[in-house]
Design a protein around this motif. Structure first.
Motif, PDB file in Angstrom:
ATOM      1  N   SER A  69     -41.196 -35.994   3.211  1.00 23.14           N
ATOM      2  CA  SER A  69     -42.195 -35.036   2.720  1.00 23.14           C
ATOM      3  C   SER A  69     -42.217 -33.773   3.562  1.00 23.14           C
ATOM      4  CB  SER A  69     -43.576 -35.704   2.708  1.00 23.14           C
ATOM      5  OG  SER A  69     -43.945 -36.085   4.027  1.00 23.14           O
ATOM      6  N   LYS A  70     -42.053 -33.964   4.885  1.00 22.61           N
ATOM      7  CA  LYS A  70     -42.027 -32.796   5.772  1.00 22.61           C
ATOM      8  C   LYS A  70     -40.814 -31.909   5.460  1.00 22.61           C
ATOM      9  CE  LYS A  70     -44.457 -34.807   9.714  1.00 22.61           C
ATOM     10  NZ  LYS A  70     -44.315 -35.289  11.089  1.00 22.61           N
ATOM     11  N   ARG A  71     -39.659 -32.545   5.260  1.00 21.25           N
ATOM     12  CA  ARG A  71     -38.452 -31.787   4.969  1.00 21.25           C
ATOM     13  C   ARG A  71     -38.580 -31.028   3.653  1.00 21.25           C
ATOM     14  NH1 ARG A  71     -35.357 -35.713   4.967  1.00 21.25           N
ATOM     15  NH2 ARG A  71     -34.862 -35.796   7.182  1.00 21.25           N
ATOM     16  N   ALA A  72     -39.148 -31.694   2.661  1.00 17.75           N
ATOM     17  CA  ALA A  72     -39.342 -31.036   1.362  1.00 17.75           C
ATOM     18  C   ALA A  72     -40.291 -29.857   1.475  1.00 17.75           C
ATOM     19  CB  ALA A  72     -39.862 -32.042   0.346  1.00 17.75           C
ATOM     20  N   LYS A  73     -41.301 -30.018   2.301  1.00 19.53           N
ATOM     21  CA  LYS A  73     -42.261 -28.924   2.482  1.00 19.53           C
ATOM     22  C   LYS A  73     -41.606 -27.724   3.155  1.00 19.53           C
ATOM     23  CE  LYS A  73     -46.910 -28.070   4.198  1.00 19.53           C
ATOM     24  NZ  LYS A  73     -48.067 -28.593   4.984  1.00 19.53           N
ATOM     25  N   LYS A  74     -40.756 -28.045   4.175  1.00 14.33           N
ATOM     26  CA  LYS A  74     -40.060 -26.947   4.877  1.00 14.33           C
ATOM     27  C   LYS A  74     -39.122 -26.189   3.938  1.00 14.33           C
ATOM     28  CE  LYS A  74     -40.066 -28.685   9.603  1.00 14.33           C
ATOM     29  NZ  LYS A  74     -39.248 -29.212  10.704  1.00 14.33           N
ATOM     30  N   GLU A  75     -38.424 -26.954   3.122  1.00 18.77           N
ATOM     31  CA  GLU A  75     -37.505 -26.317   2.180  1.00 18.77           C
ATOM     32  C   GLU A  75     -38.240 -25.456   1.165  1.00 18.77           C
ATOM     33  OE1 GLU A  75     -35.291 -29.437   0.448  1.00 18.77           O
ATOM     34  OE2 GLU A  75     -33.981 -29.772   2.194  1.00 18.77           O
ATOM     35  N   SER A  76     -39.348 -25.942   0.733  1.00 20.22           N
ATOM     36  CA  SER A  76     -40.137 -25.134  -0.223  1.00 20.22           C
ATOM     37  C   SER A  76     -40.654 -23.875   0.431  1.00 20.22           C
ATOM     38  CB  SER A  76     -41.278 -25.967  -0.800  1.00 20.22           C
ATOM     39  OG  SER A  76     -42.188 -26.333   0.248  1.00 20.22           O
ATOM     40  N   ASP A  77     -41.102 -23.986   1.698  1.00 18.68           N
ATOM     41  CA  ASP A  77     -41.586 -22.796   2.422  1.00 18.68           C
ATOM     42  C   ASP A  77     -40.451 -21.800   2.639  1.00 18.68           C
ATOM     43  OD1 ASP A  77     -44.066 -23.917   2.490  1.00 18.68           O
ATOM     44  OD2 ASP A  77     -43.877 -24.707   4.543  1.00 18.68           O
ATOM     45  N   PHE A  78     -39.267 -22.295   3.007  1.00 18.92           N
ATOM     46  CA  PHE A  78     -38.112 -21.432   3.260  1.00 18.92           C
ATOM     47  C   PHE A  78     -37.656 -20.712   1.987  1.00 18.92           C
ATOM     48  CE2 PHE A  78     -33.537 -20.727   3.766  1.00 18.92           C
ATOM     49  CZ  PHE A  78     -33.555 -19.956   4.918  1.00 18.92           C
ATOM     50  N   SER A  79     -37.599 -21.456   0.901  1.00 15.21           N
ATOM     51  CA  SER A  79     -37.213 -20.823  -0.363  1.00 15.21           C
ATOM     52  C   SER A  79     -38.231 -19.773  -0.797  1.00 15.21           C
ATOM     53  CB  SER A  79     -37.038 -21.889  -1.440  1.00 15.21           C
ATOM     54  OG  SER A  79     -38.283 -22.550  -1.672  1.00 15.21           O
ATOM     55  N   HIS A  80     -39.489 -20.027  -0.531  1.00 18.70           N
ATOM     56  CA  HIS A  80     -40.520 -19.044  -0.869  1.00 18.70           C
ATOM     57  C   HIS A  80     -40.357 -17.776  -0.026  1.00 18.70           C
ATOM     58  CE1 HIS A  80     -44.277 -17.521  -2.369  1.00 18.70           C
ATOM     59  NE2 HIS A  80     -44.773 -17.429  -1.106  1.00 18.70           N
ATOM     60  N   TYR A  81     -40.017 -17.955   1.285  1.00 19.22           N
ATOM     61  CA  TYR A  81     -39.803 -16.800   2.174  1.00 19.22           C
ATOM     62  C   TYR A  81     -38.578 -15.986   1.733  1.00 19.22           C
ATOM     63  CZ  TYR A  81     -38.251 -14.256   6.277  1.00 19.22           C
ATOM     64  OH  TYR A  81     -37.809 -13.269   7.133  1.00 19.22           O
ATOM     65  N   GLU A  82     -37.504 -16.703   1.336  1.00 20.87           N
ATOM     66  CA  GLU A  82     -36.301 -16.026   0.872  1.00 20.87           C
ATOM     67  C   GLU A  82     -36.582 -15.223  -0.394  1.00 20.87           C
ATOM     68  OE1 GLU A  82     -33.202 -15.730   1.979  1.00 20.87           O
ATOM     69  OE2 GLU A  82     -33.648 -16.780   3.852  1.00 20.87           O
ATOM     70  N   GLN A  83     -37.365 -15.775  -1.241  1.00 22.45           N
ATOM     71  CA  GLN A  83     -37.703 -15.048  -2.468  1.00 22.45           C
ATOM     72  C   GLN A  83     -38.477 -13.774  -2.170  1.00 22.45           C
ATOM     73  OE1 GLN A  83     -39.812 -17.819  -4.956  1.00 22.45           O
ATOM     74  NE2 GLN A  83     -38.005 -19.128  -5.311  1.00 22.45           N
ATOM     75  N   ILE A  84     -39.445 -13.879  -1.247  1.00 23.78           N
ATOM     76  CA  ILE A  84     -40.228 -12.687  -0.867  1.00 23.78           C
ATOM     77  C   ILE A  84     -39.317 -11.650  -0.208  1.00 23.78           C
ATOM     78  CG2 ILE A  84     -42.089 -11.870   0.622  1.00 23.78           C
ATOM     79  CD1 ILE A  84     -43.400 -14.643   0.214  1.00 23.78           C
ATOM     80  N   ARG A  85     -38.394 -12.127   0.677  1.00 24.29           N
ATOM     81  CA  ARG A  85     -37.482 -11.201   1.382  1.00 24.29           C
ATOM     82  C   ARG A  85     -36.566 -10.481   0.410  1.00 24.29           C
ATOM     83  NH1 ARG A  85     -32.377 -11.780   3.381  1.00 24.29           N
ATOM     84  NH2 ARG A  85     -31.869 -10.491   5.215  1.00 24.29           N
ATOM     85  N   ASP A 145     -40.840 -47.796   6.431  1.00 28.61           N
ATOM     86  CA  ASP A 145     -40.878 -47.118   5.132  1.00 28.61           C
ATOM     87  C   ASP A 145     -41.833 -45.953   5.156  1.00 28.61           C
ATOM     88  OD1 ASP A 145     -40.563 -50.251   3.366  1.00 28.61           O
ATOM     89  OD2 ASP A 145     -39.019 -48.896   4.170  1.00 28.61           O
ATOM     90  N   GLY A 146     -42.948 -46.148   5.810  1.00 30.58           N
ATOM     91  CA  GLY A 146     -43.927 -45.055   5.901  1.00 30.58           C
ATOM     92  C   GLY A 146     -43.402 -43.893   6.700  1.00 30.58           C
ATOM     93  N   ASP A 147     -42.646 -44.272   7.711  1.00 30.67           N
ATOM     94  CA  ASP A 147     -42.083 -43.225   8.569  1.00 30.67           C
ATOM     95  C   ASP A 147     -41.066 -42.393   7.803  1.00 30.67           C
ATOM     96  OD1 ASP A 147     -41.515 -41.709  10.710  1.00 30.67           O
ATOM     97  OD2 ASP A 147     -40.227 -43.168  11.718  1.00 30.67           O
ATOM     98  N   THR A 148     -40.191 -42.991   7.029  1.00 31.14           N
ATOM     99  CA  THR A 148     -39.199 -42.234   6.264  1.00 31.14           C
ATOM    100  C   THR A 148     -39.861 -41.399   5.192  1.00 31.14           C
ATOM    101  OG1 THR A 148     -38.919 -44.185   4.885  1.00 31.14           O
ATOM    102  CG2 THR A 148     -37.345 -43.900   6.682  1.00 31.14           C
ATOM    103  N   GLU A 149     -40.905 -41.894   4.622  1.00 29.43           N
ATOM    104  CA  GLU A 149     -41.621 -41.118   3.606  1.00 29.43           C
ATOM    105  C   GLU A 149     -42.254 -39.877   4.194  1.00 29.43           C
ATOM    106  OE1 GLU A 149     -44.368 -43.694   1.767  1.00 29.43           O
ATOM    107  OE2 GLU A 149     -42.837 -44.862   0.683  1.00 29.43           O
ATOM    108  N   SER A 150     -42.778 -40.005   5.386  1.00 27.40           N
ATOM    109  CA  SER A 150     -43.413 -38.837   6.028  1.00 27.40           C
ATOM    110  C   SER A 150     -42.355 -37.783   6.385  1.00 27.40           C
ATOM    111  CB  SER A 150     -44.167 -39.265   7.281  1.00 27.40           C
ATOM    112  OG  SER A 150     -43.256 -39.840   8.216  1.00 27.40           O
ATOM    113  N   GLU A 151     -41.196 -38.245   6.888  1.00 31.22           N
ATOM    114  CA  GLU A 151     -40.128 -37.295   7.233  1.00 31.22           C
ATOM    115  C   GLU A 151     -39.616 -36.589   5.979  1.00 31.22           C
ATOM    116  OE1 GLU A 151     -37.100 -39.341   9.302  1.00 31.22           O
ATOM    117  OE2 GLU A 151     -38.203 -39.440  11.198  1.00 31.22           O
TER     118      GLU A 151
END
Length: 301
Positions: free
Chosen positions: A26-42, A18-24
């Motif tokens: 969270s990482k995926r959500a963070k990447k998506e948020s970073d990508f959407s932020h980059y797209e907005q700036i672009r 369970d801990g392992d899936t939670e960490s994955e």
């Protein structure tokens, strides 16, 4: 004891998963948020750059340049530049030398080829082909020119053949639906010639021949040059030589054969040979010696 340890291990393992899936996640959500932020700036930068280019007028200028380039390219395709009349001489050694005109060279080669094509070859037969002045007098003529490949042809230019209603031509041996001559002397099938054959082989017009009550066929005149009559004389067929004959300046095939054979052989010697052959044939009749008679065409008018 064993059951308790197993439950403990299973609980620990489930907690780890369970801990392992939670960490994955969270990482995926963070990447998506970073990508959407980059797209907005672009997107924001692209929008700002487009506004700047619009203010400076660069977009309109680029469109005009593309349009002009396309038009000039199309014109080059449509219009080819004419070749220069005087070719440039880059070598100092060739400045004083006149340029070669290849057009004249090609035309001279073409003329030479045409001259070569005019040569006429008729294989020699078993008997010599000799004509006299009497044969030349029997050559025909016409007042009006006969138009070839019209009478007896359909709209597509194809000849109309009919085995039932058509009349057979003595020269080409084709049964066609066209005008044919009629000999007033023999009144046989050898006197039937179509308009094209009569004009190309003897230089006569079929309409004028049919209006003449005294017209006789070339076979009766002794000047027929069809393949069958020539083989009877011991001569080889001429094949289709009308175009070559006209290039040489002759009116028909018969005019070419009689005039050229007379020009090659002396008239006096030819006449003497004919008389000698006639005397030889008369004397051989008494001694029952068979000799070939070569003078069927000499006087048959």
């Amino acid at each position: 004891m064993k059951m308790g340890t197993r439950r403990k291990k299973s609980e620990e393992s489930s907690d780890f998963k369970d801990g392992d899936t939670e960490s994955e996640g969270s990482k995926r959500a963070k990447k998506e948020s970073d990508f959407s932020h980059y797209e907005q700036i672009r997107d924001q930068r692209i929008k700002e750059n487009m506004e700047r280019m619009q203010k400076l007028g660069l977009l309109d200028l680029s469109l005009k340049l593309k349009h002009q380039k396309k038009n000039s390219h199309d014109k080059k395709k449509m219009k080819a530049l004419p070749p220069s009349q005087s070719p440039s001489r880059r070598s100092s050694r060739l400045l004083s030398v006149a340029p070669v005109d290849y057009n004249e060279r090609h035309s001279s080669i073409k003329e030479e080829k045409e001259e070569k094509e005019v040569k006429i070859f008729i294989p020699e037969g078993r008997n010599p082909e000799v004509y006299t002045e009497e044969h030349e007098k029997l050559l025909g003529d016409c007042e009006t020119i006969w138009e070839l490949y019209v009478d007896g042809y359909d709209e597509d230019g194809e000849r109309i053949y009919d085995a039932v209603k058509g009349e057979s031509c003595h020269q080409c041996r084709q049964k066609t639906l066209c005008q044919h001559t009629s000999c007033n002397k023999c009144e046989l099938s050898q006197g039937q010639l179509c308009g094209d054959c009569l004009y190309t082989r003897y230089g006569e017009n079929v309409i004028e021949a049919n209006h003449d009550p005294k017209w006789t066929c070339p076979a009766c005149r002794g000047i027929c040059n069809c393949s069958r009559c020539r083989r009877e004389e011991g001569w080889m067929p001429t094949s289709n030589i009308y175009r070559k004959v006209t290039k040489l300046g002759f009116k028909s095939v018969a005019h070419y054969l009689i005039k050229t054979r007379r020009s090659e052989i002396c008239e006096g010697s030819g006449a003497e040979n004919i008389v000698a052959e006639e005397e030889l044939s008369e004397t051989s009749a008494d001694t029952t010696v068979n000799t070939p008679v070569r003078t069927r065409r000499s006087l048959r008018s």
